[in-house]
Design an enzyme around this catalytic site. Structure first.
Site, PDB file in Angstrom:
ATOM      1  N   HIS A   1       0.821  -1.211   0.000  1.00  0.00           N
ATOM      2  CA  HIS A   1       0.000   0.000   0.000  1.00  0.00           C
ATOM      3  C   HIS A   1       0.857   1.264   0.000  1.00  0.00           C
ATOM      4  CE1 HIS A   1      -4.304  -1.398   1.069  1.00  0.00           C
ATOM      5  NE2 HIS A   1      -3.663  -2.359   0.415  1.00  0.00           N
ATOM      6  N   ASP A   2       2.076   1.173   0.485  1.00  0.00           N
ATOM      7  CA  ASP A   2       2.990   2.312   0.388  1.00  0.00           C
ATOM      8  C   ASP A   2       3.455   2.494  -1.050  1.00  0.00           C
ATOM      9  OD1 ASP A   2       4.744   4.409   1.190  1.00  0.00           O
ATOM     10  OD2 ASP A   2       6.405   2.983   1.269  1.00  0.00           O
TER      11      ASP A   2
ATOM     12  N   ASP B   1       7.725   5.503  -0.792  1.00  0.00           N
ATOM     13  CA  ASP B   1       8.224   6.732  -0.173  1.00  0.00           C
ATOM     14  C   ASP B   1       7.853   6.866   1.298  1.00  0.00           C
ATOM     15  OD1 ASP B   1       5.517   7.193  -0.318  1.00  0.00           O
ATOM     16  OD2 ASP B   1       5.659   9.013  -1.550  1.00  0.00           O
TER      17      ASP B   1
ATOM     18  N   PRO C   1      -5.480  -1.392  -5.765  1.00  0.00           N
ATOM     19  CA  PRO C   1      -6.510  -2.359  -6.160  1.00  0.00           C
ATOM     20  C   PRO C   1      -7.525  -2.527  -5.036  1.00  0.00           C
ATOM     21  CG  PRO C   1      -4.301  -3.202  -6.605  1.00  0.00           C
ATOM     22  CD  PRO C   1      -4.127  -1.971  -5.771  1.00  0.00           C
TER      23      PRO C   1
ATOM     24  N   THR D   1      -5.090 -21.626   4.625  1.00  0.00           N
ATOM     25  CA  THR D   1      -3.871 -21.705   5.453  1.00  0.00           C
ATOM     26  C   THR D   1      -3.319 -20.286   5.632  1.00  0.00           C
ATOM     27  OG1 THR D   1      -2.521 -22.119   3.473  1.00  0.00           O
ATOM     28  CG2 THR D   1      -3.298 -24.048   4.717  1.00  0.00           C
TER      29      THR D   1
ATOM     30  N   ASP E   1       2.202 -20.183   1.105  1.00  0.00           N
ATOM     31  CA  ASP E   1       2.195 -21.365   0.251  1.00  0.00           C
ATOM     32  C   ASP E   1       1.379 -21.078  -1.007  1.00  0.00           C
ATOM     33  OD1 ASP E   1      -0.448 -21.408   1.149  1.00  0.00           O
ATOM     34  OD2 ASP E   1      -0.067 -22.956   2.646  1.00  0.00           O
TER      35      ASP E   1
END
Length: 363
Positions: free
Chosen positions: A109-110, A117, A208, A279, A284
């Site tokens: 998200h950064d 930044d 997204p 999981t 995985d």
């Protein structure tokens, strides 16, 4: 006569103490030889006697017992930083496994909003500054800020005279989280800078969303110069972690075929969590297995199987976990290199949650 006996008794006591001391020395000496035999054998030309070698080994062993701070200060600057951050991240994940997924997401998200930044780390300041933390994709959702703050402080405390950005620390923390949860480690190059601004609207438009269809997702990833395969690989971050029920288990956000998997209360409070695959604490390929079985939780995940090209990548990763792990690591390196916006004011923050009072470290 009594006087002589007293002296004799005292002398015998000293002899006994001396013998005990010799025994203790011998036991210690033998133990050291047993544990450090190769060191002593190889070191004999450098010592006047075997006893002096033992003394040197004792000194070395004492140094081993020094604090982590001392040990890290003996490392190269980069190694010191990596060690300091890893210690904090490992402890955080040991305390709460979910934190690993949260740190990976925080880095994503950064970087996806105006580059890597550290903008997401900046706190709001009432009336004067609005950051990204309370933008809808992050509000009551993005987490792990305190871990990054602790990692920054650990670097300051244990790696003196080394200047490392908060954006760098976030990138390292994400990499270490992937490895800690069972994924493939990868190289993190240092040298990022921290922005003196954040982008509330950019977080809303560039990230997204769980309700994005495939066309929208492709456009958002294409805007960051990612291929379709890299997009599907990065989506694999959902192989770990949880999401709020109020985000993923509502109409338009949830895959209808998997809605029965949602384990949420009727009120859908922010404390209700839904695991993203079966999981959630293991890095995985089960996320892709679930997609191939039409059991992906989020709408935006399941639509990856609705196109022949992206569905092929889903199958590739479901068939071979090593292919997924390698592609994911490569995509994370590429994402970690997303540059800040052109013209952005940059610095190395002293505290990750706020800009420096004066931009002494502006770049």
């Amino acid at each position: 006569m009594g006087f002589r006996l007293s002296h004799l008794s005292l002398a015998l006591s000293f002899v006994a103490l001396a013998l005990a001391g010799v025994a203790i020395y011998r036991n210690t000496y033998e133990a050291i030889i047993m544990n450090n035999g190769s060191l002593l054998q190889n070191a004999s030309p450098h010592f006047d006697s075997l006893e002096s070698g033992v003394a040197s080994i004792l000194t070395l062993n004492n140094k081993k017992r020094n604090s982590d701070m001392y040990l890290r200060q003996q490392l190269t600057p980069e190694a010191c930083v990596f060690s300091a951050v890893r210690g904090v991240v490992d402890s955080a994940i040991d305390a709460e496994t979910r934190m690993g997924a949260s740190l990976i997401r925080l880095h994503f998200h950064d970087c996806f909003v105006d580059g890597c930044d550290g903008g997401i780390l900046l706190d709001d300041i009432n009336g004067t500054f609005t950051g990204e933390q309370n933008s809808p994709p992050n509000a009551n959702s993005a987490r792990g800020y305190e871990v990054i703050a602790q990692a920054k402080q650990s670097v300051i405390d244990t790696c003196p005279n080394i200047s490392v950005s908060c954006a760098d620390i976030l990138a390292i923390a994400a990499r270490d989280s992937v490895a800690k949860l069972g994924g493939q480690t990868y190289n993190v190059a240092l040298g990022r800078s921290d922005a003196r601004t954040a982008n509330f609207t950019g977080a809303l438009t560039q990230l997204p969303a769980p309700f994005d269809n495939l066309t929208v997702q492709i456009q958002k990833f294409n805007d960051k110069n990612f291929t379709l395969r890299e997009m599907v690989a990065l989506a694999g971050a959902h192989t770990v972690g949880f999401a709020r029920c109020s985000t993923v288990c509502t109409s338009g956000n949830v895959n209808p075929a998997a809605q029965l998997q949602c384990n949420c209360s009727a009120t859908l409070t922010d404390s209700d969590l839904q695991q993203l695959d079966t999981t959630p604490t293991m890095f995985d390929k089960v996320y892709y297995d679930n997609l191939n079985n039409n059991q992906g939780i989020m709408f935006s995940d399941q639509v990856l199987t609705g196109d022949a090209t992206t569905a092929g990548f889903v199958t590739d990763y479901s068939n071979d976990v090593s292919v997924f792990l390698g592609d994911f690591a490569a995509a994370m390196i590429k994402m970690g290199d997303l540059p800040p916006s052109a013209g952005a004011q940059l610095e190395i923050r002293d505290v990750c949650s706020r800009v420096n009072p004066t931009s002494v470290a502006s770049m």
